[in-house]
Each structure stands twice: as structure tokens, then as C-alpha cells.
Design a protein around this motif. Sequence first.
Motif, short mmCIF file in Angstrom:
data_model
loop_
_atom_site.label_atom_id
_atom_site.label_comp_id
_atom_site.label_asym_id
_atom_site.label_seq_id
_atom_site.Cartn_x
_atom_site.Cartn_y
_atom_site.Cartn_z
N PHE A 63 20.91 3.89 22.30
CA PHE A 63 21.19 4.36 20.95
C PHE A 63 19.91 4.43 20.12
O PHE A 63 19.67 5.40 19.40
CB PHE A 63 22.21 3.45 20.25
N ARG A 64 19.09 3.40 20.22
CA ARG A 64 17.85 3.38 19.43
C ARG A 64 16.92 4.52 19.84
O ARG A 64 16.29 5.15 18.98
CB ARG A 64 17.17 2.01 19.56
N GLU A 65 16.85 4.82 21.13
CA GLU A 65 16.03 5.93 21.59
C GLU A 65 16.62 7.27 21.16
O GLU A 65 15.89 8.20 20.79
CB GLU A 65 15.85 5.88 23.11
N LEU A 66 17.94 7.39 21.19
CA LEU A 66 18.61 8.62 20.77
C LEU A 66 18.34 8.92 19.30
O LEU A 66 18.09 10.07 18.93
CB LEU A 66 20.13 8.49 21.00
N THR A 67 18.38 7.89 18.46
CA THR A 67 18.28 8.10 17.02
C THR A 67 16.88 7.89 16.45
O THR A 67 16.60 8.33 15.34
CB THR A 67 19.24 7.16 16.26
N GLY A 68 16.01 7.21 17.20
CA GLY A 68 14.67 6.93 16.70
C GLY A 68 14.59 5.77 15.74
O GLY A 68 13.54 5.50 15.16
N TYR A 69 15.69 5.06 15.54
CA TYR A 69 15.70 3.91 14.65
C TYR A 69 15.43 2.62 15.42
O TYR A 69 15.97 2.43 16.51
CB TYR A 69 17.05 3.76 13.94
N ALA A 70 14.63 1.74 14.86
CA ALA A 70 14.42 0.42 15.42
C ALA A 70 15.62 -0.45 15.05
O ALA A 70 16.29 -0.21 14.05
CB ALA A 70 13.14 -0.20 14.84
N LEU A 71 15.88 -1.47 15.86
CA LEU A 71 16.99 -2.37 15.58
C LEU A 71 16.86 -2.99 14.19
O LEU A 71 17.85 -3.09 13.46
CB LEU A 71 17.10 -3.45 16.66
#
Length: 182
Positions: free
Chosen positions: A95-103
Motif C-alpha cells: 500500500f505504501r509503495e502504491l500510494t507513495g505515503y510513508a507509514l
Amino acid sequence: MADRDTLADLLRLDDERFRERVPETLASDEYDAERLRRLASDDPPPDPPGESGSLATHEGAYVRRIRVLDDASLGITLTGPAYADNPVVYANRTFRELTGYALADLRGENLRLLQGPDTDPEPVADLREALSTWSRVTTELTNYRADGTPFRNRVSLVPVTDAAGSVVNWLGFQQAVDETSE
């Protein structure tokens, strides 16, 4: 590839069945079965930094299981509780790679942060209705990555209930879809 329902069912199993089923369920995704057995063993990976003691017992168990599935072919999120606007508790690496957001950028935020100018209100209303009626839903909508790039996202929400049947958290499954294949 393990589908949304299979992963949701897997995450909801008791610990022993979870350890048994992870390698066989994900074998078709070319996972290293021995690595999965180790990850799903009685010695789960430690909680992510800043999480120790801050999660409800059931949330900690889900987070550890989702971390085992960090490389699943679908993005997986755990959000909730519902009464607090469904903040993100954990999002797997996919999910983080898909959206580019860090946890760190996701934790405590509602996933509305993925919406933008071209997000159609109809699928958003479907998601909102599922949350209010405690039901599963799958829909597609335009979301936005951290850098502002739009993408089509197939989202499924699955309620997580306590022993009394009340929804305490939500599992989310996300996957970018190719608009030309629709």
C-alpha cells in the motif's frame, strides 16, 4: 494471486491456523514458504517503532499479521476505530509503495487523504454507506498518490468485529487497476 476475500479470511483466523495457512495461501504468489513460516511463527516481528503498547490487543495481532503480508500483491490497511473517523493504524508495504505515503504520514489519518479533484462522489458514497451499515464493499475510484499523481484504485472494506459483533476496526484492500482493462 490471493484475492481480497482469501486475505481477509486469512487475517481473521486464530494464530495456529494463520501460521498453517499463510504459506499455502500465498504459494501461488511465489513467496518463500519457509520465510513466511518464520514470519508467522510464535515469534512475530516486533511492533513498528512508536507502536509498542499503543494498540489494542486485537489491533496488535492484526498489525503483526499484516506485516507478515507486507509484500502481498494487494495493499492492506487496518483502520479504526470507527467512532474516531477510522484513522490508519497500519498500512502494508505494498500500500505504501502504491500510494507513495510513508507509514508515519498515514498513521492517524483517514484515507480520505487519497481523494482529490477527480474522485467521483458515487464510489465515495458507497464506501461511506458500508461504514455506516457495517458491511463489506468493493468499489473503484480515482485516488491520488502522495506526489499528486492520480490512479484508479479498486478498494474493498471488510469490517473487523469484536466478540459482541460490534465493528471495532476495518481491513482495507487496495489495488491499482488499469483503466484500459475495465
